[in-house]
Design an enzyme around this catalytic site. Structure first.
Site, short mmCIF file in Angstrom:
data_model
loop_
_atom_site.label_atom_id
_atom_site.label_comp_id
_atom_site.label_asym_id
_atom_site.label_seq_id
_atom_site.Cartn_x
_atom_site.Cartn_y
_atom_site.Cartn_z
N HIS A 40 0.77 -0.86 -0.06
CA HIS A 40 0.23 0.37 0.20
C HIS A 40 1.07 1.44 0.57
O HIS A 40 1.81 0.98 0.23
CB HIS A 40 -1.30 -0.19 1.39
CG HIS A 40 -1.92 -1.13 1.37
ND1 HIS A 40 -3.09 -1.66 0.16
CD2 HIS A 40 -2.02 -1.87 2.07
CE1 HIS A 40 -3.21 -1.84 1.20
NE2 HIS A 40 -2.97 -2.78 1.55
N CYS A 57 -0.96 2.57 -4.16
CA CYS A 57 -0.85 3.47 -4.18
C CYS A 57 -0.56 5.27 -4.74
O CYS A 57 0.25 5.00 -3.69
CB CYS A 57 -2.53 3.73 -3.74
SG CYS A 57 -4.26 2.63 -4.19
#
Length: 467
Positions: free
Chosen positions: A169, A210
């Site tokens: 992430h 991301c």
């Protein structure tokens, strides 16, 4: 005596001959072949003179895809000629034998794909997978890694290529590990140190996260021989891939990662990094794959043309070419929980899965409200200022990271762990906006503490992570 000195200079092969006239043709050919062989073995991304650091920065079944990506990367690099001794792998290792795994002891990276977990040598597991250890490994700091995992660090030199693949992430200027975070300024400082200490001739990074573009955008232009490809731009999500399997109930891979690895598995003629990037950015149409750094490395060949393809992973390769829908990485937990509820048959199971989904959505709502509360306190109720911080995405610079670090520390101390509650990453651009407008952090830190003290009781009653 005949002597032959072959000198390889990047992009130029110079052959100096001191020879007896009668041996001219034969020995010149031998020298040329030796020089070309040396050039081919050196001037490729994936080859025997390459070191690789592979990192899956997450844990938990919902995050299956990150460890699957890294295991697949390991297999692909071995198939292309990188030596096992030169690969350093960090992954939590809680997926292969997870209670939710229908086929214990295995990990797959696509539907009905082969096991990519077998024979993977994992150097650092569990709590050893953290940002500090990662940076020490890149810097070749053996002393810092003594008695931790395998203790293995980069031992590359100015003649070697280094490849780094990270999957997890991310948020604005931040990458996550299972329990810690890594900020862009920290990674850039390490890349600077690696360059200064001549730990590579070429350094290539593939980053799956991301907002991964925000880690490098405007930060590495000064670094020669460093080339980065990211799954997403500075302000967008990356996407999970192969998320439809009812039996597994998770995503097998990430779109950017499976795209570059499946291409590497099947191509038999070497390409340049630019060729590879062009094909990947075309295939990955749900986020914008980016490149940063020293663009001359874009002409680097990916592997030597005599390397063999990964026959095992090509089995039933057509499975990967079916029509597939990507899932925004930030929405994967809710997407999977919703699918589990839809597929539930028994009344008891339906009730449990419904409650789980409702709690997950409720927890996200609380997190949204918490961030709004922080901004409300910070702006002292000025609605226009709050809207500006929520609607704008200012470009990051290195000077704002001291303030950003203070805000992140205050949040993790007063609210909750960011890497264990990854949904909050979508809101962190509001913190960077604050720091870019006001380099001092005191007022924002106070706002975070005040809002967390008021709101955290509501979130804690749910007893689940905010994923």
């Amino acid at each position: 005596m005949y002597t032959c000195l072959c000198i390889y200079i990047p992009d130029t092969l110079t052959i100096l001959h001191i020879r007896r006239l009668e041996m001219k043709g034969y020995l010149s050919i031998l020298c040329l072949v030796a020089g070309l062989s040396f050039a081919l073995s050196e001037d490729v991304l994936f080859g025997p003179n390459t070191w690789a650091v592979l990192v899956a920065g997450s844990s938990g079944w919902y995050n299956y895809r990150h460890q699957a990506d890294v295991c697949h990367a390991y297999q692909a690099l071995i198939a292309k000629g990188i030596q096992k001794e030169k690969i350093i792998t960090l992954m939590y290792d809680d997926i292969a034998n997870n209670e939710e795994n229908p086929k214990k002891g295995t990990i797959i990276n696509r539907p009905k794909g082969p096991d990519v977990y077998h024979d993977v040598v994992i150097d650092y597991k569990g709590s050893a997978v953290n940002a500090k250890n990662f940076l020490n490994i890149l810097e070749g700091n053996e002393a810092a890694m003594k008695n931790i995992g395998s203790g293995k660090v980069l031992k590359s030199s100015e003649n070697d290529t280094v490849f780094v693949n990270f999957a997890d992430h991310g948020g604005p200027g931040i990458l996550c590990f299972p329990r810690t975070t890594l900020k862009a300024n920290e990674l850039i400082a390490t890349l600077n140190k690696m360059s200064k200490n001549k730990l590579f001739a070429k350094l290539v990074l593939y980053i799956e996260a991301c907002e991964s573009g925000s880690i490098f955008d405007g930060f590495i232009n000064h670094l020669e021989n460093v080339f980065v490809s990211t799954a997403a731009g500075a302000d967008e999500s990356s996407y999970g891939w192969y998320c439809e399997d009812e039996k597994y109930g998770t995503c097998f891979g990430d779109h950017f990662s499976v795209t570059w690895m499946e291409r590497l598995d099947k191509v038999t003629a070497s390409e340049t990094l630019f060729d590879d990037y062009n094909a990947i950015r075309t295939a990955v149409n749900d986020s914008h794959v980016q490149v940063y750094g020293d663009y001359k490395l874009g002409f680097l060949k990916t592997f030597s043309t005599d390397e063999v393809k990964n026959e095992e992973y090509q089995t039933e390769y057509s499975e990967s070419n079916q029509v597939i829908k990507g899932v925004d990485s930030r929405d994967i937990p809710v997407y999977l929980a919703r699918k589990a509820l839809e597929n539930a048959k028994e009344p008891g199971s339906i009730m449990v899965k419904k409650e789980k989904l409702e709690k997950m959505i409720q927890a996200r709502g609380f997190a949204d409200n918490l961030m709004s509360k922080i901004l409300e306190v910070y702006t002292e109720g000025d609605i226009d200022s709050q809207k500006y911080l929520e609607s704008t995405r200012l470009k990051l610079n290195l000077e704002m990271f001291s303030c950003y670090d203070d805000l992140l520390n205050a949040f993790e101390t007063s609210c909750f762990s960011i890497p264990e509650n990854t949904y909050i990453l979508k809101h962190l651009y509001k913190f960077t906006n604050i720091c870019l407008r006001d380099i001092t952090s005191t007022k924002a830190v106070t706002a975070i503490q005040t809002a967390c003290n008021a709101e955290m009781g509501k979130i804690n009653t749910l007893g689940i992570n905010i994923e």
